[in-house]
Design an enzyme around this catalytic site. Structure first.
Site, PDB file in Angstrom:
ATOM      1  N   ASP A 150       0.861  -1.187   0.000  1.00  0.00           N
ATOM      2  CA  ASP A 150       0.000   0.000   0.000  1.00  0.00           C
ATOM      3  C   ASP A 150       0.896   1.236   0.000  1.00  0.00           C
ATOM      4  O   ASP A 150       1.574   1.515   0.997  1.00  0.00           O
ATOM      5  CB  ASP A 150      -0.897   0.012   1.233  1.00  0.00           C
ATOM      6  CG  ASP A 150      -1.970  -1.073   1.204  1.00  0.00           C
ATOM      7  OD1 ASP A 150      -1.700  -2.164   0.679  1.00  0.00           O
ATOM      8  OD2 ASP A 150      -3.071  -0.820   1.726  1.00  0.00           O
ATOM      9  N   LYS A 213      -7.023   3.202  -3.481  1.00  0.00           N
ATOM     10  CA  LYS A 213      -7.437   3.260  -2.084  1.00  0.00           C
ATOM     11  C   LYS A 213      -7.662   4.717  -1.689  1.00  0.00           C
ATOM     12  O   LYS A 213      -6.897   5.596  -2.090  1.00  0.00           O
ATOM     13  CB  LYS A 213      -6.337   2.612  -1.237  1.00  0.00           C
ATOM     14  CG  LYS A 213      -6.522   2.673   0.266  1.00  0.00           C
ATOM     15  CD  LYS A 213      -5.349   1.955   0.943  1.00  0.00           C
ATOM     16  CE  LYS A 213      -5.344   2.169   2.454  1.00  0.00           C
ATOM     17  NZ  LYS A 213      -4.181   1.503   3.110  1.00  0.00           N
ATOM     18  N   LYS A 249     -10.360   0.071  -2.409  1.00  0.00           N
ATOM     19  CA  LYS A 249     -10.249  -0.062  -0.962  1.00  0.00           C
ATOM     20  C   LYS A 249     -10.567   1.264  -0.278  1.00  0.00           C
ATOM     21  O   LYS A 249      -9.772   2.198  -0.349  1.00  0.00           O
ATOM     22  CB  LYS A 249      -8.842  -0.531  -0.566  1.00  0.00           C
ATOM     23  CG  LYS A 249      -8.630  -0.650   0.946  1.00  0.00           C
ATOM     24  CD  LYS A 249      -7.224  -1.148   1.264  1.00  0.00           C
ATOM     25  CE  LYS A 249      -6.938  -1.123   2.761  1.00  0.00           C
ATOM     26  NZ  LYS A 249      -5.567  -1.595   3.087  1.00  0.00           N
TER      27      LYS A 249
END
Length: 313
Positions: A150, A213, A249
């Site tokens: 991430d 995300k 996400k």
């Protein structure tokens, strides 16, 4: 997981002309919670699915190998044996997310479980360390055994519209990930406009993001329904342009079972059933699981358990 996004090359003409109508996006997002009334067994099934899509997370300065091991034990059996047996399910979470130095502890604790290990990287959460150091941090986490990375972007590039620089940065991060999946955090609370969010999402996908995300969870404003709606529209547009599929996400601010249901309704309405699977949908949360357990316990027993009766992560 589904076939990885290979990127499409930098094509600014595909997104720079798009301008988001913020009031319209906010009105549509506000209507989402009323689109589906989920009760009883249907609600329980959707909540179990939310557990399957959780990135169970610890990103604290005082993380230890012991804390990570406890989190991983929870990831293996997120509902606890009694509740899982009562529901007739066997479920694990989508991933465990930790700092790079905690990856090896998570990999050891999750061995044989099939639960991926995700690591934040690239100077999380600000992302303002020099790019070579951020790329080295990705390589370190991958070498430690991380399955997913991430990353955070340089917000300045998005805020000033330097889309070529943003593309190049993310492309290098994608290369540093190797076989690990790349989840690009846009830090949408810092981006100021939904149009900027849309354009940043398109650049991230063109550069090879496997997931986009919303947030680090550290911004003043994290995941919101209007932001999520615009990011899903970007995923849909990118798929129409390239034929490639990208996951989503939301992270930060999702704390209740109602949130878990609302975001799943959003996924179903905007992208369809395939995006209700953990290979295309994750929820970044550290406290959401306790409320989901509480609601499922009520479904099974007819009464609410106190939060301190839930098995800790």
């Amino acid at each position: 997981m589904v076939t990885r996004n290979q990127g499409s090359g930098f094509k600014s003409a595909l997104f720079t002309s798009r301008v988001v109508n913020r009031p319209a996006a906010e009105r549509l997002a506000a209507s989402l919670p009323g689109l589906r009334s989920l009760k009883g067994a249907h609600q329980a099934a959707w909540l179990v699915n939310a557990v399957r899509c959780l990135d169970l997370t610890t990103l604290a300065g005082d993380d230890t190998a012991g804390r990570v091991a406890r989190l991983c034990a929870k990831a293996r059996n997120p509902l606890g044996p009694h509740l899982a047996e009562a529901l007739g399910v066997s479920v694990t979470v989508g991933a465990v997310c930790v700092y790079p130095t905690m990856v090896r502890h998570a990999v050891k604790a999750l061995e044989g479980s099939g639960v991926p290990v995700a690591s934040v990287a690239t100077g999380f959460p600000a992302g303002l360390t020099p790019l070579p150091l951020r790329l080295a941090e990705i390589s370190y986490a991958v070498d430690q055994g991380a399955d997913e990375i991430d990353v955070v972007i340089t917000r300045e590039y998005a805020l000033t519209g330097d889309w070529a620089a943003l593309y190049e940065e993310i492309a290098q991060m994608r290369a540093a990930c190797g076989e690990a999946h790349l989840k690009v955090i846009l830090a949408t609370g810092d981006l100021r406009s939904l149009t900027t969010v849309y354009r940043a999402a398109m650049v991230a996908m063109q550069a090879g993001a496997d997931f986009i995300k919303t947030s680090t969870g550290k911004e003043e404003v994290n995941a919101t329904l209007p932001v999520s709606l615009i990011m899903l529209r970007a995923i849909r547009d990118y798929q129409a342009q390239t034929g490639q599929i990208v996951g989503f996400k939301p992270a930060g601010g999702l704390r209740t079972s109602k949130d878990a249901l609302t975001w799943q309704v959003l996924m179903k309405e905007e992208l369809g059933l395939p995006w209700l699977q953990p290979d295309l949908f994750r929820i970044g949360a550290s406290s959401l699981l306790a409320d989901i357990e509480r609601q499922l316990s009520h479904y099974v027993t007819g009464r609410y358990a106190a939060f301190h009766h839930q098995e800790p992560a």
